[in-house]
Design an enzyme around this catalytic site. Structure first.
Site, PDB file in Angstrom:
ATOM      1  N   CYS A 138       0.963  -1.373   0.097  1.00 34.33           N
ATOM      2  CA  CYS A 138       0.318  -0.062   0.254  1.00 34.33           C
ATOM      3  C   CYS A 138       0.924   1.177   0.057  1.00 34.33           C
ATOM      4  CB  CYS A 138      -0.992   0.172   1.320  1.00 34.33           C
ATOM      5  SG  CYS A 138      -0.086  -0.434   2.690  1.00 34.33           S
ATOM      6  N   HIS A 217      -2.619   5.822   5.844  1.00 35.89           N
ATOM      7  CA  HIS A 217      -1.177   6.269   6.088  1.00 35.89           C
ATOM      8  C   HIS A 217      -1.286   7.578   5.410  1.00 35.89           C
ATOM      9  CE1 HIS A 217       0.055   2.048   6.542  1.00 35.89           C
ATOM     10  NE2 HIS A 217      -0.484   1.744   5.280  1.00 35.89           N
TER      11      HIS A 217
HETATM   12  P1  NAD Z   1      -5.036 -10.361   6.582  1.00 35.86           P
HETATM   13  O1  NAD Z   1      -4.511 -10.837   7.924  1.00 35.86           O
HETATM   14  O2  NAD Z   1      -6.135  -9.417   6.702  1.00 35.86           O
HETATM   15  O3  NAD Z   1      -5.886 -11.723   5.653  1.00 35.86           O
HETATM   16  C1  NAD Z   1      -5.048 -12.677   5.418  1.00 35.86           C
HETATM   17  C2  NAD Z   1      -5.985 -13.958   5.290  1.00 35.86           C
HETATM   18  O4  NAD Z   1      -5.388 -14.957   5.120  1.00 35.86           O
HETATM   19  C3  NAD Z   1      -6.806 -14.098   6.421  1.00 35.86           C
HETATM   20  O5  NAD Z   1      -7.924 -14.462   6.403  1.00 35.86           O
HETATM   21  C4  NAD Z   1      -6.024 -15.547   7.159  1.00 35.86           C
HETATM   22  O6  NAD Z   1      -6.856 -16.399   7.837  1.00 35.86           O
HETATM   23  C5  NAD Z   1      -5.645 -16.154   5.737  1.00 35.86           C
HETATM   24  N1  NAD Z   1      -4.502 -16.903   5.943  1.00 35.86           N
HETATM   25  C6  NAD Z   1      -3.516 -17.116   6.834  1.00 35.86           C
HETATM   26  N2  NAD Z   1      -2.932 -18.039   6.866  1.00 35.86           N
HETATM   27  C7  NAD Z   1      -3.141 -18.742   5.393  1.00 35.86           C
HETATM   28  C8  NAD Z   1      -2.895 -19.710   4.689  1.00 35.86           C
HETATM   29  N3  NAD Z   1      -1.579 -20.740   5.098  1.00 35.86           N
HETATM   30  N4  NAD Z   1      -3.267 -20.010   3.514  1.00 35.86           N
HETATM   31  C9  NAD Z   1      -4.452 -19.338   3.212  1.00 35.86           C
HETATM   32  N5  NAD Z   1      -4.832 -18.114   3.945  1.00 35.86           N
HETATM   33  C10 NAD Z   1      -4.270 -17.873   4.919  1.00 35.86           C
HETATM   34  O7  NAD Z   1      -3.815  -9.740   5.729  1.00 35.86           O
HETATM   35  P2  NAD Z   1      -4.125  -8.715   4.639  1.00 35.86           P
HETATM   36  O8  NAD Z   1      -3.708  -7.497   5.508  1.00 35.86           O
HETATM   37  O9  NAD Z   1      -5.244  -8.795   3.613  1.00 35.86           O
HETATM   38  O10 NAD Z   1      -2.489  -8.958   3.782  1.00 35.86           O
HETATM   39  C11 NAD Z   1      -2.437  -9.789   2.803  1.00 35.86           C
HETATM   40  C12 NAD Z   1      -1.188  -9.339   1.880  1.00 35.86           C
HETATM   41  O11 NAD Z   1      -1.441  -8.240   1.396  1.00 35.86           O
HETATM   42  C13 NAD Z   1      -0.153  -9.286   2.670  1.00 35.86           C
HETATM   43  O12 NAD Z   1       1.002  -9.601   1.665  1.00 35.86           O
HETATM   44  C14 NAD Z   1       0.038  -7.754   2.991  1.00 35.86           C
HETATM   45  O13 NAD Z   1       1.455  -7.404   3.260  1.00 35.86           O
HETATM   46  C15 NAD Z   1      -0.469  -7.293   1.867  1.00 35.86           C
HETATM   47  N6  NAD Z   1      -1.027  -5.735   1.984  1.00 35.86           N
HETATM   48  C16 NAD Z   1      -1.756  -5.482   2.989  1.00 35.86           C
HETATM   49  C17 NAD Z   1      -2.370  -4.266   3.268  1.00 35.86           C
HETATM   50  C18 NAD Z   1      -2.937  -4.105   4.321  1.00 35.86           C
HETATM   51  O14 NAD Z   1      -3.105  -2.713   4.656  1.00 35.86           O
HETATM   52  N7  NAD Z   1      -3.670  -4.841   5.216  1.00 35.86           N
HETATM   53  C19 NAD Z   1      -2.417  -3.411   2.357  1.00 35.86           C
HETATM   54  C20 NAD Z   1      -1.584  -3.601   1.146  1.00 35.86           C
HETATM   55  C21 NAD Z   1      -0.763  -4.965   0.762  1.00 35.86           C
END
Ligand code: NAD
Length: 337
Positions: A138, A217
């Site tokens: 992000c 942010h």
């Molecule tokens: P999150 O924790 O909200 O969601 C992750 C999901 O994956 C959850 O539902 C969890 O239960 C599931 N999970 C956990 N282990 C797993 C596995 N082994 N197999 C399948 N599913 C599994 O995470 P998020 O914030 O959505 O982040 C996901 C990705 O996006 C990460 O790489 C993060 O760095 C990136 N990201 C996050 C944001 C943010 O602000 N949240 C912004 C941009 C990018």
């Protein structure tokens, strides 16, 4: 129709899933999850539900209809969007390779996992034919949205950016800080090099502090340009490039809280703000030095990039067509007319 699966149905995964449902050239085959919740129950109306493995499929199956496991889903898709927590994607890649499925990873994974990091405006065409693409984080997406236009139209020599980072996402009640400001004590922070994984030709150093908020942010960006510019020129550039939304104090936007309120007024799904939001008032020019302040809705800014990355890797639309389609489907103001 590109058949899409989503592995990891959290903050990013559920938003990308919603966005896929809105595309006329993609089909959402299914999403995986580890445990049932209200969001999954809603989604069961639109797509198939899979457990990450047998154990999780059984757990979800006690409450909702389940099709099978991740491996079953992989047999049925052209591309899987891996939105699992940071670092998990690296392990998952081995499974995707086994099923010979294209994959998109998120910014929590290292650039080296795919060897290619994506931003729709900056390098759409380079994604064509790639098996694995990483959509940058992000903060990095937010920075590239404004730095790429400046570099293309004026030329950047040097960038310093202070990233005031939200503590965690609104849903997460287990993380902090709740009453501290936490500086990142690695200088410069990893965000600068991450920007350079997509665009280049200039120096960038980033510094980060985490603050007790969950909304957005805020970035303070200080640039040295290759030539002198004016406020009007910068404003025109930001106004012409996609996915940059300009706000100003005169219209009552002085804080991230007010930006989130604006998202509600715009009728955005989940009150998301997909664009990088730049404060017009903050654009300051002194010869070749130019600075501005922008805000990034961490939960949603990468969503349009994921959709474009799918089209880009399969070569089913050119860059402008894809950005337009994605923007229109998500209610993002279209700047191409
Ligand atoms: P999150 O924790 O909200 O969601 C992750 C999901 O994956 C959850 O539902 C969890 O239960 C599931 N999970 C956990 N282990 C797993 C596995 N082994 N197999 C399948 N599913 C599994 O995470 P998020 O914030 O959505 O982040 C996901 C990705 O996006 C990460 O790489 C993060 O760095 C990136 N990201 C996050 C944001 C943010 O602000 N949240 C912004 C941009 C990018």
């Amino acid at each position: 129709m590109i058949k899409v699966g989503i592995n990891g149905f959290g903050t990013i995964g559920k938003r990308v899933a919603s966005a896929v449902l809105k595309q006329d050239d993609m089909e959402l085959v299914g999403v995986t999850k580890r445990s049932p919740d209200y969001a999954l129950k809603e989604f069961a109306k639109y797509t198939k539900i899979y457990g990450v493995n047998q154990e999780f499929a059984k757990k979800i199956g006690e409450v909702l209809p389940v099709e099978g496991t991740l491996e079953d889903l992989l047999k049925d898709v052209d591309v899987i969007v891996d939105a699992t927590p940071e670092g998990v994607g690296e392990e998952n890649k081995k499974i995707y390779e086994k099923y010979n499925v294209n994959a998109i990873f998120e910014g929590g994974e290292e650039h080296e996992l795919t060897g290619f990091s994506f931003n729709a405006s900056a390098n759409y065409d380079e994604a064509k034919g790639r098996k694995y693409v990483r959509v940058v984080s992000c903060n990095t997406t937010g920075l590239i949205r404004t730095l790429y236009p400046l570099n293309s139209e004026i030329g950047l020599e040097d960038v310093k950016a202070v990233l005031v980072r939200r503590a965690t996402d609104p849903l997460d009640h287990k993380k902090g800080p709740i009453n501290s400001i936490v500086p990142e004590l690695k200088f410069p922070s990893h965000h600068g090099p991450d920007v350079l994984s997509v665009i280049g030709g200039f120096n960038i150093d980033t510094y980060a502090v985490k603050v007790p908020t969950t909304l957005m942010h805020v970035h303070v960006v200080i640039t040295k340009l290759k030539r002198e510019t004016t406020r009007d020129e910068v404003l025109k550039i930001f106004s012409n490039y996609p996915r940059i939304y300009i706000v100003e104090k005169k219209l009552g936007i002085e804080s991230t809280g007010q930006i989130m309120e604006l998202a509600k007024e715009l009728g955005r799904s989940r009150s998301d703000f997909f664009e990088t939001v730049v404060w017009k008032d903050s654009i300051y020019v002194k010869g070749r030095e130019m600075s501005y302040i922008q805000a990034v809705h961490q939960e949603s800014i990468v969503v349009p990039e994921n959709i474009d990355a799918i089209r880009a890797m399969f070569g089913i639309a050119d860059k402008i067509t894809s950005i337009k389609k994605t923007n229109r489907s998500l209610g993002i103001i279209d700047k191409f007319n």
